[in-house]
Design a protein around this motif. Sequence first.
Motif, mmCIF file in Angstrom:
data_model
loop_
_atom_site.group_PDB
_atom_site.id
_atom_site.type_symbol
_atom_site.label_atom_id
_atom_site.label_comp_id
_atom_site.label_asym_id
_atom_site.label_seq_id
_atom_site.Cartn_x
_atom_site.Cartn_y
_atom_site.Cartn_z
ATOM 1 N N GLU A 126 0.888 -1.161 0.000
ATOM 2 C CA GLU A 126 0.000 0.000 0.000
ATOM 3 C C GLU A 126 0.930 1.216 0.000
ATOM 4 N N LEU A 127 0.877 2.030 -1.056
ATOM 5 C CA LEU A 127 1.865 3.109 -1.188
ATOM 6 C C LEU A 127 1.277 4.459 -0.783
ATOM 7 N N ILE A 128 2.065 5.195 -0.013
ATOM 8 C CA ILE A 128 1.709 6.558 0.374
ATOM 9 C C ILE A 128 2.744 7.482 -0.274
ATOM 10 N N VAL A 129 2.309 8.161 -1.342
ATOM 11 C CA VAL A 129 3.192 9.097 -2.047
ATOM 12 C C VAL A 129 3.094 10.450 -1.355
ATOM 13 N N ILE A 130 4.252 11.048 -1.027
ATOM 14 C CA ILE A 130 4.216 12.296 -0.248
ATOM 15 C C ILE A 130 5.004 13.412 -0.926
ATOM 16 N N ASP A 131 4.429 14.588 -0.884
ATOM 17 C CA ASP A 131 5.062 15.801 -1.413
ATOM 18 C C ASP A 131 4.303 16.976 -0.812
ATOM 19 N N PRO A 132 4.988 17.924 -0.169
ATOM 20 C CA PRO A 132 4.220 19.004 0.476
ATOM 21 C C PRO A 132 3.382 19.823 -0.501
ATOM 22 N N MET A 133 3.856 20.011 -1.760
ATOM 23 C CA MET A 133 3.178 20.952 -2.652
ATOM 24 C C MET A 133 2.580 20.244 -3.859
ATOM 25 N N LEU A 134 1.290 20.443 -4.091
ATOM 26 C CA LEU A 134 0.619 19.942 -5.299
ATOM 27 C C LEU A 134 0.199 21.178 -6.089
ATOM 28 N N ALA A 135 1.050 21.590 -7.020
ATOM 29 C CA ALA A 135 0.840 22.872 -7.720
ATOM 30 C C ALA A 135 0.145 22.626 -9.062
ATOM 31 N N THR A 136 0.927 22.427 -10.154
ATOM 32 C CA THR A 136 0.271 22.061 -11.420
ATOM 33 C C THR A 136 -0.184 20.603 -11.389
ATOM 34 N N GLY A 137 0.378 19.822 -10.462
ATOM 35 C CA GLY A 137 0.068 18.394 -10.389
ATOM 36 C C GLY A 137 0.965 17.556 -11.287
ATOM 37 N N GLY A 151 3.991 -1.643 -11.749
ATOM 38 C CA GLY A 151 3.042 -2.648 -11.262
ATOM 39 C C GLY A 151 2.293 -2.294 -9.997
ATOM 40 N N CYS A 152 2.442 -1.070 -9.501
ATOM 41 C CA CYS A 152 1.772 -0.706 -8.249
ATOM 42 C C CYS A 152 0.321 -0.303 -8.533
ATOM 43 N N SER A 153 -0.574 -0.679 -7.620
ATOM 44 C CA SER A 153 -1.974 -0.337 -7.879
ATOM 45 C C SER A 153 -2.699 0.199 -6.651
ATOM 46 N N HIS A 154 -2.085 0.146 -5.486
ATOM 47 C CA HIS A 154 -2.732 0.673 -4.278
ATOM 48 C C HIS A 154 -1.957 1.900 -3.828
ATOM 49 N N ILE A 155 -2.428 3.079 -4.256
ATOM 50 C CA ILE A 155 -1.645 4.304 -4.065
ATOM 51 C C ILE A 155 -2.523 5.401 -3.480
ATOM 52 N N LYS A 156 -1.985 6.079 -2.463
ATOM 53 C CA LYS A 156 -2.623 7.294 -1.925
ATOM 54 C C LYS A 156 -1.616 8.436 -2.083
ATOM 55 N N LEU A 157 -2.131 9.640 -2.297
ATOM 56 C CA LEU A 157 -1.267 10.820 -2.419
ATOM 57 C C LEU A 157 -1.532 11.741 -1.238
ATOM 58 N N VAL A 158 -0.459 12.150 -0.540
ATOM 59 C CA VAL A 158 -0.598 13.008 0.637
ATOM 60 C C VAL A 158 0.246 14.262 0.443
ATOM 61 N N CYS A 159 -0.417 15.427 0.416
ATOM 62 C CA CYS A 159 0.256 16.711 0.219
ATOM 63 C C CYS A 159 -0.189 17.672 1.314
#
Length: 209
Positions: A126-137, A151-159
């Motif tokens: 289960e992947l948690i992608v992190i980056d403080p700023m989501l600007a243009t994306g 091959g990853c399919s379970h992803i959350k994005l945390v900004c």
Amino acid sequence: MASLHVLEHPLIQHKLSLMRNKNTGSKEFRELLEEIAMLMAYEVTRDFPLKEIEVETPICVMKTKVLAGRKVGVVPILRAGLGMVDGILNLIPAARVGHVGLYRDPETLEPVEYYCKLPNDVQERELIVIDPMLATGGSASAAITFLKQRGCSHIKLVCLIAAPEGVARVRKAHPDVDIFVAAMDECLNDHGYIVPGLGDAGDRLFGTK
Ligand code: PRP
Ligand code: URA
């Protein structure tokens, strides 16, 4: 379609206001980002499944619950995402960390990949992608695409802070990815910076400007 979650917990909002202040120095900025990342991890993991186990307390045997789902991977987008890693690992110490290096071309604002190192079993996590700023994306979208290509399919994005343009771009490219932010800001300026935002997160974290 996955959801957009704006985490309005008072502690998160208070700490984010301190980070936005241009007079906040790198040391305090780093500490606040780590603290907010930990608070956000609490909400991001809210849907993690549990299983029942039996435990013997000093008093008797009981049935209780422990985490049952996939192992976790934390994927900071370099550089600024590094500032959120320790906060998340404080709550999920067994998580593996994969790094994706991207920078925004200052002319085109499009992301350029310069580094990628992921755990061997990244597809199962289960992947948690992190980056403080989501600007243009662009950066977050590209990072998620790299992970899916591997091959990853379970992803959350945390900004920490998002602009509406960034959320729209990620949602269009990756409608399956839940997005968690501490604040939705107004817009982007002509240089692709979030308004009002907090400036350049990487430079403020590492004191490079
Ligand atoms: C910043 C930020 C994101 C990206 C967001 O990184 O940390 O990765 O910009 O912008 P976008 O949504 O328009 O892609 P930057 O490219 O400045 O690199 P850095 O983290 O090394 O400072
Ligand atoms: N990257 C940053 O660090 N800040 C912004 O406002 C936009 C992109």
